[in-house]
Design a protein around this motif. Structure first.
Motif, PDB file in Angstrom:
ATOM      1  N   LEU A 108       0.819  -1.209   0.000  1.00 43.59           N
ATOM      2  CA  LEU A 108       0.000   0.000   0.000  1.00 43.59           C
ATOM      3  C   LEU A 108       0.854   1.260   0.000  1.00 43.59           C
ATOM      4  CD1 LEU A 108      -2.813   1.263   0.150  1.00 43.59           C
ATOM      5  CD2 LEU A 108      -2.704   1.066   2.630  1.00 43.59           C
ATOM      6  N   PHE A 109       1.932   1.266   0.773  1.00 39.11           N
ATOM      7  CA  PHE A 109       2.754   2.467   0.908  1.00 39.11           C
ATOM      8  C   PHE A 109       3.970   2.455  -0.013  1.00 39.11           C
ATOM      9  CE2 PHE A 109       0.620   1.865   5.001  1.00 39.11           C
ATOM     10  CZ  PHE A 109      -0.040   3.076   5.100  1.00 39.11           C
ATOM     11  N   SER A 110       4.013   1.501  -0.922  1.00 40.32           N
ATOM     12  CA  SER A 110       5.110   1.465  -1.891  1.00 40.32           C
ATOM     13  C   SER A 110       4.675   1.932  -3.269  1.00 40.32           C
ATOM     14  CB  SER A 110       5.684   0.041  -1.989  1.00 40.32           C
ATOM     15  OG  SER A 110       4.693  -0.868  -2.430  1.00 40.32           O
ATOM     16  N   GLY A 111       3.438   2.430  -3.379  1.00 40.28           N
ATOM     17  CA  GLY A 111       2.952   2.973  -4.639  1.00 40.28           C
ATOM     18  C   GLY A 111       1.946   2.095  -5.340  1.00 40.28           C
ATOM     19  N   GLU A 112       1.901   0.797  -5.031  1.00 36.21           N
ATOM     20  CA  GLU A 112       0.950  -0.113  -5.688  1.00 36.21           C
ATOM     21  C   GLU A 112      -0.350  -0.143  -4.895  1.00 36.21           C
ATOM     22  OE1 GLU A 112       4.065  -1.089  -4.957  1.00 36.21           O
ATOM     23  OE2 GLU A 112       4.998  -1.188  -6.932  1.00 36.21           O
ATOM     24  N   TRP A 113      -1.042   0.979  -4.845  1.00 34.05           N
ATOM     25  CA  TRP A 113      -2.253   1.102  -4.033  1.00 34.05           C
ATOM     26  C   TRP A 113      -3.403   0.255  -4.562  1.00 34.05           C
ATOM     27  CZ3 TRP A 113      -6.194   2.692  -7.105  1.00 34.05           C
ATOM     28  CH2 TRP A 113      -5.862   3.388  -8.271  1.00 34.05           C
ATOM     29  N   TRP A 114      -3.413  -0.031  -5.865  1.00 28.74           N
ATOM     30  CA  TRP A 114      -4.542  -0.737  -6.468  1.00 28.74           C
ATOM     31  C   TRP A 114      -4.643  -2.195  -5.995  1.00 28.74           C
ATOM     32  CZ3 TRP A 114      -0.289   1.197  -9.012  1.00 28.74           C
ATOM     33  CH2 TRP A 114       0.648   0.258  -9.461  1.00 28.74           C
ATOM     34  N   ILE A 115      -3.547  -2.751  -5.472  1.00 23.81           N
ATOM     35  CA  ILE A 115      -3.572  -4.154  -5.051  1.00 23.81           C
ATOM     36  C   ILE A 115      -4.496  -4.349  -3.853  1.00 23.81           C
ATOM     37  CG2 ILE A 115      -2.151  -6.090  -4.284  1.00 23.81           C
ATOM     38  CD1 ILE A 115       0.182  -4.921  -5.767  1.00 23.81           C
ATOM     39  N   THR A 116      -4.593  -3.344  -2.987  1.00 28.26           N
ATOM     40  CA  THR A 116      -5.451  -3.465  -1.798  1.00 28.26           C
ATOM     41  C   THR A 116      -6.702  -2.599  -1.865  1.00 28.26           C
ATOM     42  OG1 THR A 116      -5.423  -3.387   0.619  1.00 28.26           O
ATOM     43  CG2 THR A 116      -4.256  -1.631  -0.543  1.00 28.26           C
ATOM     44  N   ILE A 117      -6.664  -1.514  -2.643  1.00 21.79           N
ATOM     45  CA  ILE A 117      -7.818  -0.608  -2.699  1.00 21.79           C
ATOM     46  C   ILE A 117      -8.995  -1.271  -3.398  1.00 21.79           C
ATOM     47  CG2 ILE A 117      -8.690   1.536  -3.716  1.00 21.79           C
ATOM     48  CD1 ILE A 117      -7.073   1.929  -1.189  1.00 21.79           C
ATOM     49  N   TRP A 118      -8.768  -1.970  -4.506  1.00 20.44           N
ATOM     50  CA  TRP A 118      -9.881  -2.566  -5.237  1.00 20.44           C
ATOM     51  C   TRP A 118     -10.568  -3.683  -4.461  1.00 20.44           C
ATOM     52  CZ3 TRP A 118     -11.142   1.009  -8.101  1.00 20.44           C
ATOM     53  CH2 TRP A 118     -10.314   1.646  -9.014  1.00 20.44           C
ATOM     54  N   PRO A 119      -9.837  -4.595  -3.812  1.00 20.94           N
ATOM     55  CA  PRO A 119     -10.555  -5.572  -2.968  1.00 20.94           C
ATOM     56  C   PRO A 119     -11.313  -4.920  -1.820  1.00 20.94           C
ATOM     57  CG  PRO A 119      -8.356  -6.361  -3.464  1.00 20.94           C
ATOM     58  CD  PRO A 119      -8.420  -4.951  -3.945  1.00 20.94           C
ATOM     59  N   GLY A 120     -10.733  -3.866  -1.223  1.00 20.04           N
ATOM     60  CA  GLY A 120     -11.447  -3.162  -0.159  1.00 20.04           C
ATOM     61  C   GLY A 120     -12.702  -2.486  -0.667  1.00 20.04           C
ATOM     62  N   ALA A 121     -12.619  -1.881  -1.855  1.00 25.15           N
ATOM     63  CA  ALA A 121     -13.804  -1.244  -2.431  1.00 25.15           C
ATOM     64  C   ALA A 121     -14.878  -2.266  -2.768  1.00 25.15           C
ATOM     65  CB  ALA A 121     -13.404  -0.446  -3.674  1.00 25.15           C
ATOM     66  N   MET A 122     -14.476  -3.434  -3.252  1.00 24.73           N
ATOM     67  CA  MET A 122     -15.432  -4.504  -3.559  1.00 24.73           C
ATOM     68  C   MET A 122     -16.136  -4.967  -2.292  1.00 24.73           C
ATOM     69  SD  MET A 122     -16.581  -6.368  -6.121  1.00 24.73           S
ATOM     70  CE  MET A 122     -17.303  -7.945  -6.534  1.00 24.73           C
ATOM     71  N   LEU A 123     -15.396  -5.115  -1.206  1.00 19.65           N
ATOM     72  CA  LEU A 123     -15.983  -5.535   0.067  1.00 19.65           C
ATOM     73  C   LEU A 123     -16.975  -4.502   0.580  1.00 19.65           C
ATOM     74  CD1 LEU A 123     -15.992  -7.555   2.429  1.00 19.65           C
ATOM     75  CD2 LEU A 123     -14.105  -6.252   3.420  1.00 19.65           C
ATOM     76  N   VAL A 124     -16.616  -3.233   0.501  1.00 18.72           N
ATOM     77  CA  VAL A 124     -17.517  -2.164   0.939  1.00 18.72           C
ATOM     78  C   VAL A 124     -18.768  -2.125   0.075  1.00 18.72           C
ATOM     79  CG1 VAL A 124     -17.750   0.342   1.139  1.00 18.72           C
ATOM     80  CG2 VAL A 124     -15.684  -0.777   1.953  1.00 18.72           C
ATOM     81  N   LEU A 125     -18.613  -2.321  -1.225  1.00 20.59           N
ATOM     82  CA  LEU A 125     -19.755  -2.272  -2.137  1.00 20.59           C
ATOM     83  C   LEU A 125     -20.755  -3.386  -1.833  1.00 20.59           C
ATOM     84  CD1 LEU A 125     -20.568  -0.502  -4.572  1.00 20.59           C
ATOM     85  CD2 LEU A 125     -19.622  -2.277  -6.050  1.00 20.59           C
ATOM     86  N   ILE A 126     -20.252  -4.595  -1.598  1.00 18.68           N
ATOM     87  CA  ILE A 126     -21.145  -5.713  -1.287  1.00 18.68           C
ATOM     88  C   ILE A 126     -21.846  -5.488   0.049  1.00 18.68           C
ATOM     89  CG2 ILE A 126     -21.222  -8.179  -0.752  1.00 18.68           C
ATOM     90  CD1 ILE A 126     -18.956  -8.593  -2.727  1.00 18.68           C
ATOM     91  N   ALA A 127     -21.080  -5.110   1.073  1.00 19.48           N
ATOM     92  CA  ALA A 127     -21.673  -4.918   2.396  1.00 19.48           C
ATOM     93  C   ALA A 127     -22.682  -3.774   2.397  1.00 19.48           C
ATOM     94  CB  ALA A 127     -20.571  -4.651   3.421  1.00 19.48           C
TER      95      ALA A 127
END
Length: 314
Positions: free
Chosen positions: A276-295
Motif C-alpha cells: 500500500l505504501f510502496s505505490g501499488e495502491w490498487w492491489i489493496t484498494i480494489w478488494p477493499g472497495a469490492m468488500l464495501v460495495l457488497i456490504a
C-alpha cells in the motif's frame, strides 16, 4: 331450450401475481435506493457465481501467470495494460479476475454461516419462547454469555481451536471450521428476536385453539408460530449477511480465515496491504472497495426490507 352458460369463474391469482400486487413490491418500486442496491448486489453475485465465464483471466491458474506483468497499474494509468483493466498484483494476477473469484468465496462463507446461525437461533428461540421455564432461562443465560464477548474474539477462538484439533485439515474442513466459527457468533440475535415474538404469539387465540383440539406443541411451533415470526428473521438475516462477509474478511486479513489456496476478499486485502505504501495502491484498494460495495448494498436492502415488512414505518 338450453339455458345460457354462466361465465367462467375468475382463476385465483398465483403466488407470483400476489407478490407483484402486494405492498412489498410496491415499496421496492417506490425506493430508488433499494432498486440501486439490488442491482449492485445482483451484479456482484452474478460475477461471483459465473466467474469462470465472466472473468477475463483465471488468477489461480499458476501456469497462466506471468511474473513480468506483476505490479502493473490500472489500464488508464501510465504503464498500465489494456489486458489488465484494474492492474495486477505482485504475482501477476489480474486484479479484476481475482475480485470475482474472491467475492465468490466471501459470499459463500457469508451465506452459509448466516443460514446455519439462522437455523440454530430460530430453533432455540422458538423453544425458549414457547416452552419457557428453566429451558428459557438456560438458553437466555447462554446468550448473555455470548454477548459478553466481542464476536470477532469468539470467532478467533473457535477457529483457533478447530485448527489446533485438525492441523493437517484439507481445504473443505478449513471452510467448515470457518463457517462454524462465524455461525456460533451470530445465532444469539436470532434466538433473542424469535423468543420475544414467540412469547407474544403463544398467548394468542389461534395457539390456544390448537392446544384445545390436541395439536402437539412441536406442530404448533412449526405450523402456526414459526410463519408469524419469520418477518423479523428475514430482515435480520439480510443484515447479518453483510456482517458475516465482513467477519470472514477480518479473519482472512488476520491470516486465520480461508486457506491460502482459495483467497477471499480479506486475503486479497491482506496481500495488498504490504504494497500500500510502496505505490501499488490498487492491489489493496480494489478488494477493499469490492468488500464495501457488497456490504453496503446488502445493508441497504436490509433497511428497505425492514421498512417494507413493518407497516408502522411506511
Amino acid at each position: 331450450m338450453s339455458q345460457p352458460s354462466s361465465p367462467p369463474a375468475p382463476s385465483a391469482p398465483n403466488a407470483l401475481q400476489r407478490f407483484f400486487d402486494g405492498d412489498v413490491w410496491h415499496s421496492f418500486r417506490s425506493s430508488p435506493v433499494a432498486m440501486l442496491a439490488a442491482v449492485i448486489a445482483l451484479i456482484c453475485v452474478f460475477c461471483a457465481v459465473f466467474a469462470e465465464f465472466v472473468a477475463p483471466h483465471n488468477p489461480f491458474d499458476l501456469a497462466s501467470l506471468e511474473l513480468m506483468d506483476s505490479r502493473l497499474p490500472p489500464a488508464w494509468m501510465e504503464g498500465g495494460s489494456s489486458k489488465y483493466l484494474l492492474g495486477t498484483d505482485d504475482q501477476g494476477r489480474d486484479i479484476l479476475s481475482a475480485l470475482m473469484y474472491g467475492a465468490r468465496i466471501s459470499l459463500f462463507v457469508g451465506l452459509a454461516s448466516v443460514l446455519l446461525s439462522m437455523v440454530l437461533g430460530v430453533g432455540l428461540g422458538l423453544l425458549a419462547g414457547f416452552v419457557g421455564g428453566r429451558i428459557d432461562a438456560l438458553i437466555m443465560r447462554v446468550c448473555d454469555v455470548m454477548l459478553s464477548f466481542p464476536s470477532i474474539l469468539i470467532a478467533l477462538l473457535i477457529d483457533g481451536v478447530g485448527r489446533a484439533m485438525f492441523p493437517n485439515a484439507h481445504d473443505t474442513l478449513a471452510f467448515l471450521v470457518l463457517i462454524l466459527a462465524i455461525s456460533l457468533t451470530g445465532w444469539v440475535q436470532y434466538a433473542r428476536t424469535v423468543r420475544g415474538t414467540t412469547m407474544v404469539e403463544r398467548n394468542k387465540e389461534y395457539v390456544q385453539a390448537a392446544r384445545v383440539i390436541g395439536v402437539t406443541p412441536l406442530r404448533i411451533m412449526r405450523r402456526h408460530v414459526l410463519p408469524n415470526v419469520l418477518g423479523p428473521v428475514l430482515v435480520l438475516a439480510t443484515i447479518q449477511v453483510a456482517s458475516a462477509i465482513i467477519t470472514e474478511a477480518t479473519l482472512s486479513f488476520l491470516g486465520v480465515g480461508v486457506p491460502p489456496t482459495s483467497p477471499s476478499l480479506g486475503t486479497l486485502i491482506r496481500v495488498g496491504n504490504d504494497f500500500l505504501f510502496s505505490g501499488e495502491w490498487w492491489i489493496t484498494i480494489w478488494p477493499g472497495a469490492m468488500l464495501v460495495l457488497i456490504a453496503l448494498s446488502v445493508n441497504l436492502l436490509g433497511d428497505w426490507l425492514r421498512d417494507a415488512l413493518n407497516p408502522r414505518l411506511r
